[in-house]
Design a protein around this motif. Structure first.
Motif: not given
Length: 108
Positions: A22-26, A31-35, A71-76, A87-98
């Protein structure tokens, strides 16, 4: 009495994990997160909207809200927990979501 103690211990063991998530999600879903925002496949068929409240809404073709959850974002890295239990996951690489064999780009 012993049964109650085991349940109490099991509940206590879960609290730190739930609090951490919960803390990580918060922290990551401000409002300004880049993803935040809309991510789409090149053909526009699949659309993921990452909302600032830690929820997502996925549309597929003409089917709006085909999947919804949190969802929760940790780094990329992004983890998804669908409301149906998937459940699923992915990674942001060079501005693209895989994600799940798909490549999604930020919508203009």
């Amino acid at each position: 009495m012993r049964r109650r103690s085991l349940l109490h211990l099991a509940g206590a063991a879960l609290v730190p994990a739930l609090f951490h998530r919960t803390r990580a999600e918060a922290n990551m879903n401000s409002q300004s997160h880049p993803y935040l925002g809309m991510w789409v496949t090149e053909d526009g068929h699949i659309r993921h909207e990452l909302l600032p409240n830690g929820r997502y809404d996925e549309a597929r073709g003409a089917r709006k809200s085909a999947y919804q959850g949190r969802y929760a974002v940790t780094g990329n890295h992004i983890d998804y927990w669908d409301d149906t239990g998937f459940t699923a996951d992915g990674d942001f690489i060079d501005g693209v979501l895989h994600h799940g064999g798909m490549i999604l780009y930020r919508a203009p």
